[in-house]
Design a protein around this motif. Sequence first.
Motif, mmCIF file in Angstrom:
data_model
loop_
_atom_site.group_PDB
_atom_site.id
_atom_site.type_symbol
_atom_site.label_atom_id
_atom_site.label_comp_id
_atom_site.label_asym_id
_atom_site.label_seq_id
_atom_site.Cartn_x
_atom_site.Cartn_y
_atom_site.Cartn_z
ATOM 1 N N UNK A 255 0.812 -1.215 0.000
ATOM 2 C CA UNK A 255 0.000 0.000 0.000
ATOM 3 C C UNK A 255 0.845 1.265 0.000
ATOM 4 N N UNK A 256 0.173 2.407 0.069
ATOM 5 C CA UNK A 256 0.857 3.701 0.111
ATOM 6 C C UNK A 256 1.574 3.824 1.455
ATOM 7 N N UNK A 257 2.894 3.988 1.414
ATOM 8 C CA UNK A 257 3.696 3.956 2.643
ATOM 9 C C UNK A 257 3.665 5.273 3.403
ATOM 10 N N UNK A 258 3.618 6.389 2.691
ATOM 11 C CA UNK A 258 3.648 7.712 3.323
ATOM 12 C C UNK A 258 2.279 8.372 3.177
ATOM 13 N N UNK A 259 1.619 8.620 4.283
ATOM 14 C CA UNK A 259 0.261 9.162 4.228
ATOM 15 C C UNK A 259 -0.080 9.881 5.521
ATOM 16 N N UNK A 260 -1.181 10.633 5.495
ATOM 17 C CA UNK A 260 -1.618 11.397 6.655
ATOM 18 C C UNK A 260 -2.758 10.669 7.343
ATOM 19 N N UNK A 261 -2.555 10.344 8.607
ATOM 20 C CA UNK A 261 -3.549 9.624 9.386
ATOM 21 C C UNK A 261 -4.732 10.515 9.731
ATOM 22 N N UNK A 262 -4.474 11.734 10.174
ATOM 23 C CA UNK A 262 -5.539 12.680 10.512
ATOM 24 C C UNK A 262 -4.985 14.098 10.420
ATOM 25 N N UNK A 263 -5.823 15.040 9.971
ATOM 26 C CA UNK A 263 -5.410 16.434 9.813
ATOM 27 C C UNK A 263 -6.152 17.331 10.814
ATOM 28 N N UNK A 264 -5.653 18.545 10.938
ATOM 29 C CA UNK A 264 -6.333 19.600 11.705
ATOM 30 C C UNK A 264 -6.668 19.165 13.127
ATOM 31 N N UNK A 265 -5.670 18.602 13.803
ATOM 32 C CA UNK A 265 -5.874 18.117 15.164
ATOM 33 C C UNK A 265 -5.566 19.230 16.160
ATOM 34 N N UNK A 266 -6.431 19.357 17.147
ATOM 35 C CA UNK A 266 -6.225 20.315 18.222
ATOM 36 C C UNK A 266 -5.762 19.623 19.499
ATOM 37 N N UNK A 267 -6.273 18.382 19.714
ATOM 38 C CA UNK A 267 -5.941 17.632 20.920
ATOM 39 C C UNK A 267 -6.031 16.136 20.628
ATOM 40 N N UNK B 200 4.775 10.786 12.973
ATOM 41 C CA UNK B 200 5.180 12.146 13.299
ATOM 42 C C UNK B 200 3.984 13.084 13.400
ATOM 43 N N UNK B 201 4.100 14.045 14.306
ATOM 44 C CA UNK B 201 3.119 15.123 14.433
ATOM 45 C C UNK B 201 3.736 16.370 13.825
ATOM 46 N N UNK B 202 3.087 16.893 12.793
ATOM 47 C CA UNK B 202 3.636 18.029 12.051
ATOM 48 C C UNK B 202 2.680 19.207 12.175
ATOM 49 N N UNK B 203 3.194 20.332 12.608
ATOM 50 C CA UNK B 203 2.382 21.539 12.736
ATOM 51 C C UNK B 203 1.930 22.003 11.365
ATOM 52 N N UNK B 204 0.737 22.583 11.285
ATOM 53 C CA UNK B 204 0.249 23.105 10.019
ATOM 54 C C UNK B 204 1.238 24.165 9.534
ATOM 55 N N UNK B 205 1.951 23.857 8.476
ATOM 56 C CA UNK B 205 3.033 24.701 7.997
ATOM 57 C C UNK B 205 4.337 23.933 7.916
ATOM 58 N N UNK C 231 -2.063 20.523 14.343
ATOM 59 C CA UNK C 231 -1.121 19.652 13.661
ATOM 60 C C UNK C 231 -1.831 18.509 12.939
ATOM 61 N N UNK C 232 -1.059 17.803 12.151
ATOM 62 C CA UNK C 232 -1.521 16.573 11.514
ATOM 63 C C UNK C 232 -0.569 15.449 11.918
ATOM 64 N N UNK C 233 -1.083 14.235 11.891
ATOM 65 C CA UNK C 233 -0.271 13.068 12.246
ATOM 66 C C UNK C 233 -0.006 12.270 10.980
ATOM 67 N N UNK C 234 1.252 12.111 10.637
ATOM 68 C CA UNK C 234 1.664 11.424 9.421
ATOM 69 C C UNK C 234 2.272 10.061 9.731
#
Length: 291
Positions: A122-134, A158-163, A231-234
């Motif tokens: 499957x696709x190895x690099x992907x975003x689990x969830x976006x626009x997370x506050x908590x 990884x948790x990546x800040x929007x930006x 943030x989003x979790x990748x």
Amino acid sequence: MRLDDDSAQILLIAGFAIGVGIVVFTVMLNNVIYASNMASDSSTETSSSEMGNVLALTSHAYEDAYISAKKSGTFDSNVFENFLSSYEDQLVKMFAFSGTSLNIENSTLINAHFSKNGMADGVANWTLVRNVNLTDAFIMEIPDASTLSNNSGCLRIEAVEMGSNMLWAMDIHNSGGNVHVSVMDTNSTLDTATSSGYTYLNITGNNIRDGTNGTSYFNFRFNDLTSSHEYQINVVNGTAGEGIFTISGNLVDGQPFTISRHAVVIANITVVSSDKEIFISYPIPVPGGRK
């Protein structure tokens, strides 16, 4: 002279009538061709739309079947199979009205990779969830170190800040037959841990449970580094390991979310009509994600 004039007028009128006839015939022919093409396109769109609906309905049915089968705490295969059998019966009846037959063959539950669809390819690099506050719960389970790749191609969450600013990351890999975990921020590795056997990572609860040593404290620092950020979790290199995950929390707009994956089922769907046959082999992660 008058006779010649009459003949010329008759020829002129006949020519005009023939010209108008040709124009009318051409317009009618174009309309027929256009209508035929529209009907063909409409048929194609309907077919694609129907298959899309079947896949969406089937995904939800598998998710509900899995949740029902786990209500007792352990997976009940009979409940799972009966639920899906009832779903298929209803779907077959619905398609029968249009003269179309449908069949779904289910595979057994298989271990899920951390790829987007849960498959090894499957696709190895992907975003689990976006626009997370908590994130109030984040748990991962690794069945065995042998399901992980080595350090050169490790699984990363990884948790990546929007930006695109990385707030937190965790690498998981096979180290001599053990599950090795490294936690880091933007600049450096903060801490590492090693676990043997079946490994349970409570990332928001700051503990690790393994098959030999029981539960031990480990500061994942997830809440410390993500607090007050959007943030989003990748998932990076998701094909580099198998396991289970559950994550829940709140989005930026205040809406709660819960996403879980315990296993994957392959649904082999065949749809046959009078003029075509469509076959799709479709991996469905269960229980899946609901936001």
